[in-house]
Every structure is written in C-alpha cells, then in structure tokens.
Design an enzyme around this catalytic site. Structure first.
Site, PDB file in Angstrom:
ATOM      1  N   CYS A 183       0.810  -1.225   0.000  1.00 34.07           N
ATOM      2  CA  CYS A 183       0.000   0.000   0.000  1.00 34.07           C
ATOM      3  C   CYS A 183       0.844   1.276   0.000  1.00 34.07           C
ATOM      4  O   CYS A 183       0.591   2.201  -0.777  1.00 34.07           O
ATOM      5  CB  CYS A 183      -0.972  -0.006   1.180  1.00 34.07           C
ATOM      6  SG  CYS A 183      -0.209   0.109   2.825  1.00 34.07           S
ATOM      7  N   HIS A 232      -2.559   1.333   6.886  1.00 35.59           N
ATOM      8  CA  HIS A 232      -2.951   1.192   5.476  1.00 35.59           C
ATOM      9  C   HIS A 232      -3.172   2.568   4.879  1.00 35.59           C
ATOM     10  O   HIS A 232      -3.585   3.503   5.567  1.00 35.59           O
ATOM     11  CB  HIS A 232      -4.217   0.351   5.336  1.00 35.59           C
ATOM     12  CG  HIS A 232      -4.550   0.032   3.910  1.00 35.59           C
ATOM     13  ND1 HIS A 232      -3.747  -0.748   3.122  1.00 35.59           N
ATOM     14  CD2 HIS A 232      -5.585   0.429   3.118  1.00 35.59           C
ATOM     15  CE1 HIS A 232      -4.275  -0.850   1.916  1.00 35.59           C
ATOM     16  NE2 HIS A 232      -5.385  -0.138   1.886  1.00 35.59           N
ATOM     17  N   HIS A 276      -5.872   1.910  -4.398  1.00 29.88           N
ATOM     18  CA  HIS A 276      -4.916   1.425  -3.400  1.00 29.88           C
ATOM     19  C   HIS A 276      -4.506  -0.014  -3.691  1.00 29.88           C
ATOM     20  O   HIS A 276      -5.148  -0.735  -4.455  1.00 29.88           O
ATOM     21  CB  HIS A 276      -5.503   1.528  -1.986  1.00 29.88           C
ATOM     22  CG  HIS A 276      -6.634   0.578  -1.721  1.00 29.88           C
ATOM     23  ND1 HIS A 276      -6.834  -0.030  -0.505  1.00 29.88           N
ATOM     24  CD2 HIS A 276      -7.626   0.120  -2.517  1.00 29.88           C
ATOM     25  CE1 HIS A 276      -7.904  -0.805  -0.554  1.00 29.88           C
ATOM     26  NE2 HIS A 276      -8.406  -0.737  -1.765  1.00 29.88           N
TER      27      HIS A 276
END
Length: 328
Positions: A241, A289, A301
């Site tokens: 990520c 994240h 993402h």
C-alpha cells in the site's frame, strides 16, 4: 486533464473484501453459508495484522538507515577530531620542547641580553607572542580532546543503537513471516468463487485527473491498477500500500516517506468533506494502510495479497485515521 482508459478494474480494500464479495456474489444458499463469510472475515483480519507488521518492519528498516547515517557522521566527526588533536598536540609539544631548550624568556633575561632599548622591545614582543601562541595551542588542544571524546561517545551510542535495531528488524521480520503464513493459509481455505471475486479488478470507468502534482501522482497510481499486492514490494511489477503511494508522488517529483506512518504526517491535514484527487488517505488507528483519493468518493490502493491494485469506495476501505494533502 489526462484520461485513464485502462480496462483494468480497481483494487478493493483488504478489510472491505467481505463486504465487496457479499455484494457481488450470487445470493444462493450455498454462497450464504456463515462458514464462508467467517473464513473471509478471518482472512481480512489476518491480512490487516500482516499489513501493520509489514509497516512496522519497513519503519524499522528506515530507522536503521537513519541510525547508520548518524553513525557514519559520528565516525567522520571522530576522525576529524582525532586529526585535529594530533596536529595540536604536536604544536604544543614543540612549544614545550622549546621552553625546556631555553627558548622561553622572561623580562629580566630579555633586559640582560638586549643590546639596545629597541632590541629589548623586540624581545619582549617575541616573548608575548610565544606565550599567546602557547596558551592558544593549549586551549585548542583541550577543545579538540573534548570533541574527540564527545564524537567517540556518539559513535559508540550509534553503534549500540544500530545493533538493537538490527535485532528488532530480525524479530519484526520473523513476526511478519509468521503472520503472512497464517494469512496465506487462510486465503487458500477460501472457496474458488470467493478468491475469483477478490481477484476482479472492479471499476472500469474512464477517469480524468487534474493537472499538477496531485494529478500526475494519481495518474501513476491508476496506471498500476491490476498489478498484484506483495508485502514489502517496491514495484514496478507489484506493490504494497505505501510503496504505491510513495512511487506515485515520486513520479510527480515529490519525495514522501516509505511507510504509511510517515505518509500520515506528509503534507497538511484535510477533512473528509474536503477530499479531492491525489489526497493521501490513511486508515485505522494504527495508520497501517494507505490509499490515494481518485475523487471525493473513490480511492485507488494496493490492499492485500490475492487482490490487485484497484479502486474502492473511500469509506469501504476501513476507518479513516487522517487525510493528507501534498499539493495545495
């Protein structure tokens, strides 16, 4: 404005996969089995934990690199201080040797050996200069010794800190590997239908990005749609990520940190209602994240293993911790 026309669909968030799958799979009795939902929920939980451990491991590596730079500087400072000490000590030794060889004069000896008043004044001037030089050399030597001692302590401290960080990295890597093993085993336990749904790329709509830095970063991220997620990967064929977000802004000429933790402090804070293309959205209280806003509703993402880079609803990815704007 630049148009993104790729037919690859967007990547869903790893913690929101259960909701996505539930919404898109046929609603037959077989698909509604609680055990299937529980298995997917368990996978999402394990993946979230693995994502945090991955960020922890990356942060430890960044900390080690910073500490190594500090150690290198400390070693260089120590080397310079030792050279200065050696040079000044030699100068002081020469002055000391001259003193004991009869080169030191006082006012009486200068008066006794002077041939004239001017000669006396010249000798007195030389005595004062010698005394000043000796005092200055001694002071600079003392300062150099203190600097060398300080540099030695700094270097020793940095060395010990580096050793601790290396041990910490090894432990975090072991924890990450264990967590990944559990998550991968759970993934393999999912049904073929669920895994197939997770692998779908999603949103295939055309996306226009704004001009400027944020638009350039977003275009890069959109171009990665469909590529696999790999923990710790830095691209270009797979991402995690935070590496995706870092690379996206790097492509736009902006340097940001490697981890989601660092990215949570980049730029300036904006509210959920202010979100626009290119904003960095960091999720969970652990800030483990990160995604990039496509607009005020969607984000692109890299979510988790088994799911490609894709677009998802901003609020479906997880609880938002902070939103950061790099440009503007």
């Amino acid at each position: 404005m630049v148009s993104h026309t790729s037919r690859r669909t967007a990547r869903g968030a790893f913690v929101a996969t259960a909701a996505v799958v539930a919404a898109t799979l046929p609603t037959s009795a077989a698909n509604a089995q609680p055990s299937a939902d529980d298995a997917l929920k368990k996978y999402n939980e394990l993946s979230e934990q693995a994502s945090k451990l991955n960020q922890d491991h990356l942060k430890a590596q960044d900390d080690l690199a910073a500490k190594q730079a500090e150690l290198d500087k400390a070693k260089n400072d120590l080397s310079e201080a030792q050279k200065a000490e050696e040079s000044l000590r030699g100068q002081v030794d020469l002055l000391t040797e001259a003193t004991y060889s009869g080169a030191r004069f006082n006012q009486i000896s200068a008066l006794l050996v002077s041939d004239s008043q001017q000669d006396f004044l010249n000798r007195m001037s030389a005595i004062n200069i010698l005394a000043a030089d000796n005092a200055d050399a001694l002071k600079r030597l003392t300062d150099a010794v203190e600097q060398a001692d300080t540099a030695t302590k700094t270097a020793n401290d940095a060395t010990e800190a580096s050793k601790k960080l290396l041990a910490e990295i090894d432990q975090k890597k072991a924890d990450l590997d264990k967590q990944l093993s559990e998550a991968q085993a759970q993934y393999r336990s999912l049904s073929a239908a669920v895994r197939s749904q997770m692998a779908q790329v999603g949103d295939t709509s055309n996306i226009s990005v704004p001009a400027g830095t944020a638009g350039a970063a977003l275009q890069f991220a959109l171009n990665q749609i469909g590529k696999p997620y790999v923990y710790g990967s830095n691209g270009p064929n797979s991402w995690d990520c935070s590496s995706l977000i870092q690379a996206a802004y790097r492509s736009a000429g902006v340097s940001i940190g490697r981890t989601s933790y660092a990215q949570a402090a980049a730029g300036r804070s904006v509210s959920r209602g202010e979100v626009k293309a290119g904003d960095i959205i960091v999720y969970y209280s652990s800030q483990s994240h990160v995604a990039m806003a496509v607009d005020g509703i969607r984000a692109v993402h890299a979510s988790t293993e088994g799911v490609p880079v894709k677009i998802a609803d901003i609020d479906s990815i997880g609880p938002i911790s902070v939103i950061r704007r790099i440009e503007g």
